[in-house]
Design an enzyme around this catalytic site. Structure first.
Site, short mmCIF file in Angstrom:
data_model
loop_
_atom_site.label_atom_id
_atom_site.label_comp_id
_atom_site.label_asym_id
_atom_site.label_seq_id
_atom_site.Cartn_x
_atom_site.Cartn_y
_atom_site.Cartn_z
CE LYS A 169 -4.05 -1.69 0.04
NZ LYS A 169 -5.18 -1.45 -0.75
CG ASP B 34 -9.25 -2.58 -7.20
OD1 ASP B 34 -10.35 -3.01 -7.23
OD2 ASP B 34 -8.82 -2.52 -5.79
CE LYS C 256 -10.31 -5.66 -3.75
NZ LYS C 256 -9.71 -4.83 -4.90
#
Length: 341
Positions: A111, A196, A220
């Site tokens: 991150k 994403d 996801k």
């Protein structure tokens, strides 16, 4: 795959268990993860849209949970999937200890662009990951859309010498991603761009592919509405895919494994190792990688082995939660999401 009929709200509410699990480290600004577990005829399912998400987003997550608990999943074409380690925005001195929790560390997602931190913090963290993992490891960074095009160009130029597999969602919008890829090419910075949020939270998840805004997509299960829907989006995008998680329990991670195992082609390790960030889980044997892999067999077992003692120990009472109503808040939210299906 056939469409899964939506259960009645009363059936979902009767099947719901609201829990709050502690994290080992702060992640996405939280130290606890709130989750609704649902027991369906096809196994346990998880519904856990982050508390700040709108009801329309929460409804897609609920569609995924309904598919998992009440529907049928596509058959796997592989027995296991590779998984990356996840490094939150920690000080560099804490990286080695965190990575020690992972059984195998051939790939790590780091991150970056955390609020209150500087680029120097990101560079130090990524360099430390490289030092710990060695020259052969693959390192990817995730900015969660926090950089402008100029900041992303500058940051990726500084991080590129460490050796990056790709940068995940460096900028927030599809237009910015298009501009960034052009800016990186002009600057001679060879870092692929992955999308994403521009896929999973977009009204049009295929815009990224149409406009050439990314080299690959991160998907996801829950935000896209289920395994079958995610497979459709990946197929239509025509880009390499990385299957990732949303700080899920082992029940949620199991669905990510089933998606990755069903992909015709899987070129990258998946972001399904976030179980290591939980200090407690809802199954006796948490779904964490073994030798850098998660197997379909273990994933399916996780969806059948939720521990009643854990549901009791971590149950959110009526007075707990984001607005001091806790379990009640989640049940009311479930009713609103159900109305949108």
């Amino acid at each position: 795959m056939p469409t899964t009929p939506t259960p009645d709200l009363d059936e979902l509410l009767a099947a719901a268990h609201v829990v709050r699990l502690p994290l080992r480290v702060r992640f996405r600004g939280v130290t606890q993860r709130e989750v609704v577990l649902l027991r369906g005829p096809q196994g346990w399912a998880e519904w856990a849209p982050f508390t700040e998400y709108a009801d329309a987003d929460a409804a897609r997550w609920l569609a995924a949970a309904v598919e998992a608990g009440w529907g049928l999943l596509p058959p796997p074409v592989r027995e296991s999937v590779g998984v990356n380690a996840t490094v939150p925005a920690l000080p560099a001195r804490e990286v080695e200890g965190l990575l020690a929790r992972y059984d195998a560390r051939r790939t790590a997602k780091v991150k970056v662009a955390e609020a209150g931190q500087e680029l120097a913090d990101d560079v130090a963290r990524v360099r430390e990951v490289r030092r710990v993992l060695g020259p052969g490891a693959r390192i990817r960074v995730d900015a969660n859309g926090a950089w402008s095009v100029a900041d992303a160009t500058r940051a990726l130029a500084a991080l590129a010498p460490v050796g990056l597999e790709y940068a995940e969602q460096p900028c927030a919008t599809v237009t910015e991603l298009v501009d960034l890829r052009l800016a990186l090419a002009r600057a001679g910075v060879d870092v692929p761009v992955a999308a994403d949020e521009s896929v999973r939270r977009a009204q049009d998840p295929l815009e990224v592919a149409r406009r050439g805004a990314a080299d690959l997509v991160v998907v996801k299960v829950a935000p896209l509405g289920g395994v079958a829907r995610a497979l459709e989006i990946i197929d239509q995008a025509g880009l390499p895919a990385v299957v990732s998680s949303a700080l899920d329990t082992s029940v949620g991670l199991a669905l990510g494994v089933r998606l990755a195992a069903a992909l015709p082609v899987l070129e990258h390790d998946c972001g399904l190792g976030t179980g290591a960030l939980l200090a407690a889980d809802v199954v006796p044997a948490p779904l964490v990688p073994a030798a850098g892999e998660l197997s379909v067999t273990r994933a399916d077992a996780a969806r059948e082995s939720v521990d009643p003692a854990a549901l009791t120990a971590y149950r959110m009472g009526a007075g707990d939660g984001p607005d001091a109503s806790g379990g009640t808040w989640w049940r009311e939210r479930l009713a609103r999401a159900h109305a949108l299906l």
